[in-house]
Design a protein around this motif. Structure first.
Motif, PDB file in Angstrom:
ATOM      1  N   PRO A   7       3.251 -76.424 -61.563  1.00 26.32           N
ATOM      2  CA  PRO A   7       4.408 -77.118 -60.982  1.00 26.32           C
ATOM      3  C   PRO A   7       5.408 -76.150 -60.372  1.00 26.32           C
ATOM      4  N   ALA A   8       6.226 -76.673 -59.464  1.00 31.77           N
ATOM      5  CA  ALA A   8       7.241 -75.847 -58.796  1.00 31.77           C
ATOM      6  C   ALA A   8       8.234 -75.270 -59.787  1.00 31.77           C
ATOM      7  N   ALA A   9       8.555 -76.035 -60.848  1.00 33.22           N
ATOM      8  CA  ALA A   9       9.513 -75.546 -61.844  1.00 33.22           C
ATOM      9  C   ALA A   9       9.004 -74.292 -62.539  1.00 33.22           C
ATOM     10  N   VAL A  10       7.696 -74.207 -62.741  1.00 39.63           N
ATOM     11  CA  VAL A  10       7.104 -73.028 -63.385  1.00 39.63           C
ATOM     12  C   VAL A  10       7.244 -71.812 -62.480  1.00 39.63           C
ATOM     13  N   TRP A  11       6.903 -71.992 -61.194  1.00 42.32           N
ATOM     14  CA  TRP A  11       7.063 -70.887 -60.247  1.00 42.32           C
ATOM     15  C   TRP A  11       8.533 -70.494 -60.118  1.00 42.32           C
ATOM     16  N   GLY A  12       9.402 -71.507 -60.108  1.00 43.60           N
ATOM     17  CA  GLY A  12      10.831 -71.225 -60.011  1.00 43.60           C
ATOM     18  C   GLY A  12      11.331 -70.383 -61.165  1.00 43.60           C
ATOM     19  N   LEU A  13      10.939 -70.753 -62.383  1.00 46.01           N
ATOM     20  CA  LEU A  13      11.358 -69.979 -63.553  1.00 46.01           C
ATOM     21  C   LEU A  13      10.750 -68.580 -63.536  1.00 46.01           C
ATOM     22  N   GLY A  14       9.544 -68.470 -62.990  1.00 49.37           N
ATOM     23  CA  GLY A  14       8.925 -67.154 -62.879  1.00 49.37           C
ATOM     24  C   GLY A  14       9.734 -66.229 -61.983  1.00 49.37           C
ATOM     25  N   PHE A  15      10.167 -66.739 -60.829  1.00 46.38           N
ATOM     26  CA  PHE A  15      10.953 -65.908 -59.920  1.00 46.38           C
ATOM     27  C   PHE A  15      12.377 -65.692 -60.433  1.00 46.38           C
ATOM     28  N   VAL A  16      12.900 -66.649 -61.196  1.00 47.10           N
ATOM     29  CA  VAL A  16      14.187 -66.435 -61.863  1.00 47.10           C
ATOM     30  C   VAL A  16      14.091 -65.241 -62.812  1.00 47.10           C
ATOM     31  N   SER A  17      13.017 -65.203 -63.605  1.00 44.09           N
ATOM     32  CA  SER A  17      12.809 -64.092 -64.534  1.00 44.09           C
ATOM     33  C   SER A  17      12.625 -62.778 -63.782  1.00 44.09           C
ATOM     34  N   LEU A  18      11.858 -62.819 -62.688  1.00 39.81           N
ATOM     35  CA  LEU A  18      11.624 -61.609 -61.901  1.00 39.81           C
ATOM     36  C   LEU A  18      12.945 -61.050 -61.358  1.00 39.81           C
ATOM     37  N   LEU A  19      13.763 -61.897 -60.760  1.00 38.55           N
ATOM     38  CA  LEU A  19      15.006 -61.437 -60.156  1.00 38.55           C
ATOM     39  C   LEU A  19      15.976 -60.894 -61.204  1.00 38.55           C
ATOM     40  N   MET A  20      16.086 -61.591 -62.342  1.00 39.46           N
ATOM     41  CA  MET A  20      16.994 -61.111 -63.379  1.00 39.46           C
ATOM     42  C   MET A  20      16.498 -59.805 -63.974  1.00 39.46           C
ATOM     43  N   ASP A  21      15.190 -59.648 -64.099  1.00 33.42           N
ATOM     44  CA  ASP A  21      14.663 -58.406 -64.662  1.00 33.42           C
ATOM     45  C   ASP A  21      14.837 -57.247 -63.682  1.00 33.42           C
ATOM     46  N   VAL A  22      14.702 -57.510 -62.382  1.00 36.01           N
ATOM     47  CA  VAL A  22      14.989 -56.468 -61.389  1.00 36.01           C
ATOM     48  C   VAL A  22      16.424 -55.981 -61.554  1.00 36.01           C
ATOM     49  N   SER A  23      17.359 -56.930 -61.657  1.00 33.61           N
ATOM     50  CA  SER A  23      18.766 -56.585 -61.827  1.00 33.61           C
ATOM     51  C   SER A  23      18.990 -55.808 -63.122  1.00 33.61           C
ATOM     52  N   SER A  24      18.374 -56.284 -64.214  1.00 34.20           N
ATOM     53  CA  SER A  24      18.543 -55.630 -65.519  1.00 34.20           C
ATOM     54  C   SER A  24      18.034 -54.197 -65.499  1.00 34.20           C
ATOM     55  N   GLU A  25      16.849 -53.999 -64.920  1.00 37.08           N
ATOM     56  CA  GLU A  25      16.252 -52.662 -64.926  1.00 37.08           C
ATOM     57  C   GLU A  25      16.995 -51.708 -64.004  1.00 37.08           C
ATOM     58  N   MET A  26      17.573 -52.214 -62.929  1.00 32.60           N
ATOM     59  CA  MET A  26      18.375 -51.351 -62.071  1.00 32.60           C
ATOM     60  C   MET A  26      19.557 -50.760 -62.832  1.00 32.60           C
ATOM     61  N   ILE A  27      20.089 -51.530 -63.770  1.00 32.80           N
ATOM     62  CA  ILE A  27      21.214 -51.050 -64.577  1.00 32.80           C
ATOM     63  C   ILE A  27      20.738 -50.276 -65.795  1.00 32.80           C
ATOM     64  N   ASN A  28      19.811 -50.862 -66.549  1.00 34.21           N
ATOM     65  CA  ASN A  28      19.416 -50.267 -67.832  1.00 34.21           C
ATOM     66  C   ASN A  28      18.727 -48.916 -67.681  1.00 34.21           C
ATOM     67  N   THR A  29      18.028 -48.696 -66.567  1.00 36.38           N
ATOM     68  CA  THR A  29      17.350 -47.409 -66.392  1.00 36.38           C
ATOM     69  C   THR A  29      18.317 -46.283 -66.040  1.00 36.38           C
ATOM     70  N   LEU A  30      19.510 -46.637 -65.581  1.00 38.64           N
ATOM     71  CA  LEU A  30      20.508 -45.623 -65.223  1.00 38.64           C
ATOM     72  C   LEU A  30      21.668 -45.573 -66.220  1.00 38.64           C
ATOM     73  N   LEU A  31      21.782 -46.593 -67.059  1.00 37.64           N
ATOM     74  CA  LEU A  31      22.927 -46.663 -67.965  1.00 37.64           C
ATOM     75  C   LEU A  31      22.993 -45.482 -68.946  1.00 37.64           C
ATOM     76  N   PRO A  32      21.882 -45.062 -69.578  1.00 30.96           N
ATOM     77  CA  PRO A  32      21.977 -43.898 -70.471  1.00 30.96           C
ATOM     78  C   PRO A  32      22.470 -42.645 -69.765  1.00 30.96           C
ATOM     79  N   ALA A  33      22.027 -42.424 -68.517  1.00 29.47           N
ATOM     80  CA  ALA A  33      22.493 -41.262 -67.756  1.00 29.47           C
ATOM     81  C   ALA A  33      23.977 -41.387 -67.449  1.00 29.47           C
TER      82      ALA A  33
END
Length: 270
Positions: A7-33
């Motif tokens: 269903p479209a809702a499944v794909w939608g939630l998948g891309f929601v997770s992808l976008l939020m994880d991109v944002s999270s990793e952009m911060i978390n990978t540089l935050l310790p530095a």
């Protein structure tokens, strides 16, 4: 007869997770530095922040599940959880003290804890029974893709922005905003019914879980005792002389191994 599609809702939630994880990793990978180099925070303090973040997220997960059962609605809680994560992205670029970083991190982890249960409830309700495993696998796979792409974007941004970590933090707000757009406009709860059908929540029902389930929970708990924060991997990379610009690549390697393990096991864990 054609095979039913996800269903479209499944794909939608998948891309929601992808976008939020991109944002999270952009911060978390540089935050310790940023913490160690920019603010002079010790490794002990960074470890405390990471441990506190996990504790906050764990508590929020439990409360979110209870609220989802009581309210019988999942999407409002999912929007709240992802919204708190997106809101935290606006704090990181401004943060110049440790307490401001702790505030942003706590807000992010509360959001992460809140969104898990309602997101999975929507996935379950939106997926045909014969495709439920594939639905959860798709969402987790796209989440893993986000964890792979996010550090690569962070490296590219660091190169283009001459190592300015705070400007990279500003860029991380873009996928977070797109995540909220995708969730609000493209993820719909099943029409004509609420996602959560239970009439009430009873903590005592947890005691009725089978011994096999409790065994898996116990085994997972023991295994998790050996887990350490990804922040220490990043700090070790800095310690051996890797530039902050290239440190996120250490998590790219980790996510490649993680994705490879998922493939060998026949699918992503849920």
């Amino acid at each position: 007869m054609s095979k039913p599609s996800l269903p479209a809702a499944v794909w939608g939630l998948g891309f929601v997770s992808l976008l939020m994880d991109v944002s999270s990793e952009m911060i978390n990978t540089l935050l310790p530095a940023y913490l160690a180099g920019g603010l002079g925070v010790s490794a002990l303090a960074i470890g405390f922040i990471e441990g506190l973040s996990v504790a906050v997220a764990t508590g929020a997960k439990f409360l979110s599940g209870v609220l989802a059962d009581v309210s019988r609605r999942a999407k409002p809680l999912a929007v709240l959880g992802y919204g708190l994560g997106a809101l935290s992205r606006l704090i990181f670029p401004w943060a110049v003290t440790l307490d401001q970083i702790v505030l942003a991190k706590a807000l992010d982890r509360v959001g992460k804890g809140i969104r898990g249960a309602p997101r999975d409830a929507i996935l379950t309700a939106a997926s045909p029974p014969e495709l439920r495993g594939a639905s959860f696998g798709l969402r987790k796979s796209l989440d893993t893709v986000g964890g792979f792409v996010g550090p690569l974007i962070a490296v590219g941004a660091m190169v283009l922005l001459a190592g300015n970590i705070q400007q990279v933090f500003w860029l991380a707000t873009i996928p977070a905003a797109l995540c909220m757009v995708a969730l609000i406009w493209f993820v719909k709860e099943p029409a004509g019914e609420t996602v959560i059908k239970r009439s009430s929540f009873r903590l005592t029902e947890a005691l009725l879980l089978t011994p096999q389930v409790w065994g898996v929970i116990g085994l997972a708990s023991v295994i998790m005792l050996a887990r350490f924060s990804e922040a220490f991997v990043l700090l070790k990379a800095l310690d051996i002389g890797i530039s902050a610009t290239w440190v996120p690549l250490s998590l790219v390697v980790m996510h490649v191994a993680y994705g490879r393990a998922d493939g060998l096991s026949g699918g992503a864990p849920v």
